[in-house]
Design an enzyme around this catalytic site. Structure first.
Site, PDB file in Angstrom:
ATOM      1  N   SER A 151      -2.316   6.792   5.695  1.00  0.00           N
ATOM      2  CA  SER A 151      -3.289   5.738   5.792  1.00  0.00           C
ATOM      3  C   SER A 151      -2.594   4.794   7.080  1.00  0.00           C
ATOM      4  O   SER A 151      -2.537   5.358   8.276  1.00  0.00           O
ATOM      5  CB  SER A 151      -3.515   5.047   4.524  1.00  0.00           C
ATOM      6  OG  SER A 151      -4.631   4.196   4.814  1.00  0.00           O
ATOM      7  N   ASP A 227     -12.292  10.941   0.296  1.00  0.00           N
ATOM      8  CA  ASP A 227     -11.415   9.757   0.455  1.00  0.00           C
ATOM      9  C   ASP A 227     -12.553   8.527   0.588  1.00  0.00           C
ATOM     10  O   ASP A 227     -13.734   8.525   1.297  1.00  0.00           O
ATOM     11  CB  ASP A 227     -10.698   9.880   1.723  1.00  0.00           C
ATOM     12  CG  ASP A 227      -9.861   8.585   2.156  1.00  0.00           C
ATOM     13  OD1 ASP A 227     -10.217   7.541   1.981  1.00  0.00           O
ATOM     14  OD2 ASP A 227      -8.693   9.248   2.338  1.00  0.00           O
ATOM     15  N   HIS A 260      -8.088   9.356  -1.566  1.00  0.00           N
ATOM     16  CA  HIS A 260      -7.179   8.529  -0.745  1.00  0.00           C
ATOM     17  C   HIS A 260      -5.647   8.246  -1.460  1.00  0.00           C
ATOM     18  O   HIS A 260      -4.957   7.627  -0.763  1.00  0.00           O
ATOM     19  CB  HIS A 260      -7.640   7.272   0.006  1.00  0.00           C
ATOM     20  CG  HIS A 260      -7.073   6.615   1.080  1.00  0.00           C
ATOM     21  ND1 HIS A 260      -6.919   7.161   2.317  1.00  0.00           N
ATOM     22  CD2 HIS A 260      -6.159   5.616   1.181  1.00  0.00           C
ATOM     23  CE1 HIS A 260      -6.376   6.419   2.939  1.00  0.00           C
ATOM     24  NE2 HIS A 260      -5.918   5.511   2.539  1.00  0.00           N
TER      25      HIS A 260
HETATM   26  N1  LIG Z   1      -5.452  -2.729  -2.872  1.00  0.00           N
HETATM   27  C1  LIG Z   1      -6.467  -2.209  -1.766  1.00  0.00           C
HETATM   28  C2  LIG Z   1      -6.197  -0.921  -1.338  1.00  0.00           C
HETATM   29  C3  LIG Z   1      -5.101  -0.749  -0.980  1.00  0.00           C
HETATM   30  C4  LIG Z   1      -4.696   0.759  -0.786  1.00  0.00           C
HETATM   31  O1  LIG Z   1      -5.363   1.798  -1.161  1.00  0.00           O
HETATM   32  N2  LIG Z   1      -3.590   1.184  -0.303  1.00  0.00           N
HETATM   33  C5  LIG Z   1      -3.142   2.579   0.051  1.00  0.00           C
HETATM   34  C6  LIG Z   1      -3.040   2.511   1.357  1.00  0.00           C
HETATM   35  S1  LIG Z   1      -4.617   2.217   2.211  1.00  0.00           S
HETATM   36  C7  LIG Z   1      -4.157   2.396   3.736  1.00  0.00           C
HETATM   37  O2  LIG Z   1      -3.139   2.009   4.307  1.00  0.00           O
HETATM   38  C8  LIG Z   1      -2.021   2.799  -0.946  1.00  0.00           C
HETATM   39  O3  LIG Z   1      -1.103   3.644  -0.470  1.00  0.00           O
HETATM   40  N3  LIG Z   1      -1.749   2.062  -2.216  1.00  0.00           N
HETATM   41  C9  LIG Z   1      -0.522   2.275  -2.856  1.00  0.00           C
HETATM   42  C10 LIG Z   1      -0.467   3.375  -3.926  1.00  0.00           C
HETATM   43  O4  LIG Z   1       0.494   3.562  -4.473  1.00  0.00           O
HETATM   44  O5  LIG Z   1      -1.587   3.924  -4.034  1.00  0.00           O
HETATM   45  C11 LIG Z   1      -7.682  -2.364  -2.453  1.00  0.00           C
HETATM   46  O6  LIG Z   1      -7.745  -3.154  -3.087  1.00  0.00           O
HETATM   47  O7  LIG Z   1      -8.731  -1.849  -2.142  1.00  0.00           O
END
Ligand SMILES: N[C@@H](CCC(=O)N[C@@H](CSC=O)C(=O)NCC(=O)O)C(=O)O
Length: 283
Positions: A151, A227, A260
């Site tokens: 991401s 995603d 995602h």
């Molecule tokens: N918290 C956010 C969304 C945050 C999110 O989805 N982070 C992803 C990466 S998104 C792009 O860089 C992530 O890797 N999260 C950590 C995990 O361990 O899954 C929201 O509220 O939408």
């Protein structure tokens, strides 16, 4: 450059460890994780291992990939070290924003030029230069480096790899933000960190860089078809179009049913490590 070990855990016969150090580039203390494969413990004098750098996404620290992707199993088998940095500068004196997509946890792997960000937010220089120097000084690794991420971290891996083809053997990304100059996450962050001159944003835009690339590296991108950020934020078609325009050898894979999350990364990380191993271990 000194480092302090803060944890050490055996994993697939190797060692998963966390370290802290003071970053001169970011002007704050930083934490990063390293996995050393089991061969590193038995290695004779002078044996050194190639490194896979992983850049995580929004809201992450070094722990998300370390604990959720399961990359250590294949890395142990292949004899590859993993280095997993944090996603931004951090600390009480470091500028922040209430949104999850700006400030701490959202460094976007660029060098900020605007207040209040420019003192600390220099993740591009940290990942491309300072961290590899530190890692190569303190660990039994060589200068064969691959770069990958997810991401926001996929954007970082593509941008840093495309801009520094002499420093990496290969690039890969999961669900990268491919065209940040044309999506809400990128427009918000680039506007804050870089200012209103949109042309200057192009040096951190993977699609733009790929359309102009003249020294291609092997590159693999994996994207889940379910995603939730696909169309609005990630725009993989922009990267595919750019690759076609410049003849870049991009291997873009779309996977039905995947979202995602780190479940997607865990499902395909072995493929990515084997892809990089072909280049990291070639002499
Ligand atoms: N918290 C956010 C969304 C945050 C999110 O989805 N982070 C992803 C990466 S998104 C792009 O860089 C992530 O890797 N999260 C950590 C995990 O361990 O899954 C929201 O509220 O939408």
């Amino acid at each position: 450059m000194t480092i302090k070990r803060v944890s050490s855990t055996k994993c697939f016969d190797g060692l998963q460890q966390q370290f802290e150090h003071r970053s001169a580039v970011l002007d704050c203390r930083m934490r990063f994780a390293v996995f050393l494969p089991p061969q590193a413990e038995d290695a004779g004098d002078g044996q050194r291992f190639p490194v896979f750098y992983w850049l995580s996404g929004l809201t992450c620290t070094d722990e998300n990939f370390s604990q959720k992707a399961g990359a250590q199993r294949a890395a142990a088998e292949l004899g590859i070290a993993l280095v997993i940095p944090d996603t931004s500068p951090r600390g009480e004196g470091v500028a922040d924003d209430p949104g999850y997509d700006l400030g701490q946890g959202a460094g976007f792997y660029l060098n900020a030029i605007r207040e209040p960000w420019k003192q600390h937010y220099r993740m591009y220089d940290y990942i491309a230069s300072e961290l590899p120097q530190l890692v190569e000084q303190h660990f039994p690794v060589n200068d064969r480096r691959a770069i990958s991420g997810h991401s926001m971290g996929g954007h970082g891996a593509l941008v840093i790899g495309l801009r520094n083809p002499e420093r990496y053997t290969s690039i890969s990304a999961f669900s990268p933000i491919c065209n940040p100059i044309a999506c809400p996450w990128g427009e918000k962050a680039f506007g804050a960190y870089l200012g209103a001159d949109r042309q200057s944003w192009e040096e951190y835009d993977a699609a733009t860089l790929m359309s102009r690339a003249s020294e291609p590296l092997p590159a693999l991108v994996s994207q889940g078809e379910e995603d939730q950020f696909l169309e609005q934020q990630l725009k993989p078609h922009a990267l595919a179009t750019a690759a076609e325009a410049s003849g870049y050898p991009l291997q873009m894979e779309h996977h039905a049913g995947y979202d995602h999350s780190y479940f997607f990364i865990a499902s395909f990380i072995e493929q990515h490590l084997r892809f990089h191993a072909d280049f990291l271990l070639k002499h």
